[in-house]
Design a protein around this motif. Structure first.
Motif, PDB file in Angstrom:
ATOM      1  N   ALA A 196       0.836  -1.206   0.000  1.00 44.95           N
ATOM      2  CA  ALA A 196       0.000   0.000   0.000  1.00 44.95           C
ATOM      3  C   ALA A 196       0.866   1.249   0.000  1.00 44.95           C
ATOM      4  O   ALA A 196       0.577   2.224  -0.718  1.00 44.95           O
ATOM      5  CB  ALA A 196      -0.927  -0.003   1.210  1.00 44.95           C
ATOM      6  N   ALA A 197       1.940   1.257   0.809  1.00 40.29           N
ATOM      7  CA  ALA A 197       2.839   2.408   0.861  1.00 40.29           C
ATOM      8  C   ALA A 197       3.555   2.609  -0.474  1.00 40.29           C
ATOM      9  O   ALA A 197       3.702   3.743  -0.948  1.00 40.29           O
ATOM     10  CB  ALA A 197       3.858   2.228   1.992  1.00 40.29           C
ATOM     11  N   ILE A 198       3.979   1.502  -1.101  1.00 39.81           N
ATOM     12  CA  ILE A 198       4.630   1.589  -2.409  1.00 39.81           C
ATOM     13  C   ILE A 198       3.648   2.126  -3.446  1.00 39.81           C
ATOM     14  O   ILE A 198       4.001   2.946  -4.306  1.00 39.81           O
ATOM     15  CB  ILE A 198       5.171   0.210  -2.836  1.00 39.81           C
ATOM     16  CG1 ILE A 198       6.328  -0.218  -1.908  1.00 39.81           C
ATOM     17  CG2 ILE A 198       5.637   0.237  -4.286  1.00 39.81           C
ATOM     18  CD1 ILE A 198       6.829  -1.622  -2.158  1.00 39.81           C
TER      19      ILE A 198
ATOM     20  N   LYS B 293       8.763   2.250   4.660  1.00 34.43           N
ATOM     21  CA  LYS B 293       8.665   1.670   6.007  1.00 34.43           C
ATOM     22  C   LYS B 293       7.718   2.491   6.883  1.00 34.43           C
ATOM     23  O   LYS B 293       6.878   1.942   7.599  1.00 34.43           O
ATOM     24  CB  LYS B 293      10.064   1.607   6.636  1.00 34.43           C
ATOM     25  CG  LYS B 293      10.126   0.901   7.983  1.00 34.43           C
ATOM     26  CD  LYS B 293      11.566   0.855   8.485  1.00 34.43           C
ATOM     27  CE  LYS B 293      11.640   0.187   9.862  1.00 34.43           C
ATOM     28  NZ  LYS B 293      13.046   0.154  10.356  1.00 34.43           N
ATOM     29  N   ILE B 294       7.868   3.821   6.811  1.00 37.02           N
ATOM     30  CA  ILE B 294       6.987   4.703   7.588  1.00 37.02           C
ATOM     31  C   ILE B 294       5.542   4.561   7.110  1.00 37.02           C
ATOM     32  O   ILE B 294       4.610   4.450   7.904  1.00 37.02           O
ATOM     33  CB  ILE B 294       7.459   6.164   7.473  1.00 37.02           C
ATOM     34  CG1 ILE B 294       8.819   6.332   8.152  1.00 37.02           C
ATOM     35  CG2 ILE B 294       6.433   7.116   8.097  1.00 37.02           C
ATOM     36  CD1 ILE B 294       9.484   7.668   7.865  1.00 37.02           C
ATOM     37  N   GLY B 295       5.368   4.572   5.785  1.00 35.81           N
ATOM     38  CA  GLY B 295       4.024   4.433   5.228  1.00 35.81           C
ATOM     39  C   GLY B 295       3.390   3.103   5.592  1.00 35.81           C
ATOM     40  O   GLY B 295       2.190   3.041   5.884  1.00 35.81           O
TER      41      GLY B 295
ATOM     42  N   ASN C 182      -4.687   6.345   7.423  1.00 38.43           N
ATOM     43  CA  ASN C 182      -3.487   7.157   7.644  1.00 38.43           C
ATOM     44  C   ASN C 182      -2.716   7.390   6.355  1.00 38.43           C
ATOM     45  O   ASN C 182      -1.915   8.337   6.262  1.00 38.43           O
ATOM     46  CB  ASN C 182      -2.565   6.484   8.664  1.00 38.43           C
ATOM     47  CG  ASN C 182      -3.125   6.536  10.071  1.00 38.43           C
ATOM     48  OD1 ASN C 182      -3.921   7.410  10.398  1.00 38.43           O
ATOM     49  ND2 ASN C 182      -2.715   5.600  10.913  1.00 38.43           N
ATOM     50  N   LEU C 183      -2.930   6.512   5.366  1.00 38.17           N
ATOM     51  CA  LEU C 183      -2.226   6.668   4.095  1.00 38.17           C
ATOM     52  C   LEU C 183      -2.615   7.963   3.388  1.00 38.17           C
ATOM     53  O   LEU C 183      -1.861   8.478   2.567  1.00 38.17           O
ATOM     54  CB  LEU C 183      -2.505   5.468   3.180  1.00 38.17           C
ATOM     55  CG  LEU C 183      -1.788   4.168   3.543  1.00 38.17           C
ATOM     56  CD1 LEU C 183      -2.255   3.042   2.645  1.00 38.17           C
ATOM     57  CD2 LEU C 183      -0.277   4.336   3.442  1.00 38.17           C
TER      58      LEU C 183
ATOM     59  N   PHE D  25      -0.382  10.517   4.909  1.00 37.76           N
ATOM     60  CA  PHE D  25       0.958  10.137   4.448  1.00 37.76           C
ATOM     61  C   PHE D  25       1.164  10.599   3.008  1.00 37.76           C
ATOM     62  O   PHE D  25       2.204  11.181   2.669  1.00 37.76           O
ATOM     63  CB  PHE D  25       1.118   8.617   4.560  1.00 37.76           C
ATOM     64  CG  PHE D  25       2.365   8.067   3.921  1.00 37.76           C
ATOM     65  CD1 PHE D  25       3.605   8.260   4.502  1.00 37.76           C
ATOM     66  CD2 PHE D  25       2.293   7.338   2.732  1.00 37.76           C
ATOM     67  CE1 PHE D  25       4.761   7.745   3.919  1.00 37.76           C
ATOM     68  CE2 PHE D  25       3.432   6.818   2.148  1.00 37.76           C
ATOM     69  CZ  PHE D  25       4.667   7.029   2.741  1.00 37.76           C
ATOM     70  N   ALA D  26       0.157  10.379   2.160  1.00 34.17           N
ATOM     71  CA  ALA D  26       0.252  10.803   0.761  1.00 34.17           C
ATOM     72  C   ALA D  26       0.365  12.317   0.658  1.00 34.17           C
ATOM     73  O   ALA D  26       1.123  12.839  -0.168  1.00 34.17           O
ATOM     74  CB  ALA D  26      -0.970  10.310  -0.014  1.00 34.17           C
ATOM     75  N   ALA D  27      -0.380  13.041   1.498  1.00 29.54           N
ATOM     76  CA  ALA D  27      -0.324  14.500   1.467  1.00 29.54           C
ATOM     77  C   ALA D  27       1.065  15.004   1.842  1.00 29.54           C
ATOM     78  O   ALA D  27       1.631  15.885   1.176  1.00 29.54           O
ATOM     79  CB  ALA D  27      -1.374  15.083   2.409  1.00 29.54           C
TER      80      ALA D  27
END
Length: 368
Positions: A5-7, A276-278, A288-289, A292-294
């Motif tokens: 998801a973070a990637i 890792k943080i994402g 929260n993503l 994070f994206a913002a």
């Protein structure tokens, strides 16, 4: 799944950035022959009527390609729809559109998060929580430290309210070069502190501190924060304030990296740490993503606008020089600078990836 998801978020941000360039060019009738996510060997590609769309092996960024310098292009060199033949303003719009797209996307993510998640209900306490922006600030030099709570100014108590920050801000701005007597709570102690705001160019006082409400979230019976859903106008306003705070904070962070390099360079993160943080944020709560994206989108915009070779800011710098000289710098000089910058940025990216990958827990266990 949280890592993927973070990637995916990072990939979307790169696509948004490049899509900004693409739309700005195509909307002006400028030829675009390549739209690529990543660098290096092509993994997948699709040839459209005018543009080749591709995914490449190294996902450290992306690019929009123009046929201006393509030896295989059959477009006449003097065609007015080639990017290089357009006026400086048209080219500046294309170059800066990626940064603008990232900023718009960041604001949109904040709006979506507020709409989906809402705002936590807060239990306000007297005073304002303060954090000096840096050790050179007026506030820090006067003895204000991170985590201090200002309870009163010149004997006027700061109430438990969502307007407490406004009250303190006005007092500081209205007393340039005049001492303020503060009552401060530091841990379990109550202290008296004198603070003299400096006068800014606008005539208002400033001390160099970030202000935060002295509040705690209201918890429900399940021990989790209670949220309320604001109306659309409130969402737009709150998102705008958060967007401004994130932009200012990001710019201050890059400023400290320049002015205090040795102390702040260790805080620089590469793709692995960002993922890792994402992933951690996504594991806690997938919503929260959005924030994070913002945050990453704003950082991507600020990085790209820096006047460094191979970045949008570097190309804008070339346009500025062209405007001042009345003609562009020789192509060999521009190409050399851009290629050197690209090699440096790719090298830095690979270095950070290797460095951060070796610090991952499961990698370190392999060598134990």
């Amino acid at each position: 799944m949280s890592v993927l998801a973070a990637i995916a978020v990072l990939a979307v941000l790169i696509l948004v950035h490049e899509f900004g360039h693409f739309i700005a060019a195509r909307s002006q009738g400028i030829y675009v022959n390549r739209f690529s996510l990543g660098f290096g060997p092509v993994i997948w590609k699709y040839q459209g009527t005018q543009t080749e769309y591709a995914i490449r092996a190294f996902p450290l960024g992306g690019f929009v390609g123009f046929p201006d310098d393509d030896p295989d292009s059959d477009i006449p060199p003097n065609d007015p729809n080639l990017l290089r033949n357009r006026p400086i303003l048209d080219r500046a719009i294309v170059i800066s559109a990626g940064v603008i797209a990232n900023l718009i996307f960041a604001y949109f993510m904040l709006v979506v998060q507020l709409g989906l998640v809402g705002l936590p209900q807060l239990d306000y306490q007297p005073g304002v929580l303060v954090i000096p922006v840096n050790e050179q600030s007026v506030a820090y030099q006067a003895g204000i430290r991170e985590g201090d709570i200002i309870l009163a100014v010149n004997g006027q108590k700061i109430p438990a309210s969502d307007q407490s920050i406004v009250l303190l801000t006005k007092e500081i701005q209205n007393h340039p070069n005049q001492p303020l007597e503060l009552t401060i709570k530091r841990q379990n102690q109550q202290l008296s502190q004198q603070l003299t705001p400096k006068q800014g160019k606008d005539g208002k006082g400033f001390v160099g501190i970030n202000l935060f409400p002295n509040s705690k979230p209201v918890l429900g019976a399940n021990g989790k924060p209670v949220y309320r859903h604001p109306n659309p106008i409130e969402i737009a306003s709150i998102a705008a304030n958060r967007f401004q705070q994130l932009c200012v904070g990001t710019l201050q962070g890059f400023g400290q990296l320049v002015t205090n390099f040795q102390q702040t360079v260790g805080q620089v993160s590469g793709p692995v740490n960002i993922v890792k943080i994402g992933a951690k944020l996504a594991a806690d709560d997938s919503k929260n993503l959005l924030s994070f994206a913002a945050i990453i989108s704003i950082n991507l915009a600020v990085i790209n606008i820096l006047p460094l070779p191979a970045l949008d800011g570097g190309q804008l710098a070339f346009l500025l020089i062209e405007g001042l000289l009345g003609k562009p710098l020789p192509a060999k000089i521009q190409d050399g600078v851009m290629q050197t910058g690209l090699v440096f940025l790719l090298g830095l990216g690979i270095f950070l990836i290797v460095k951060e990958t070796t610090q991952l827990d499961w990698i370190q266990k392999l060598f134990q």
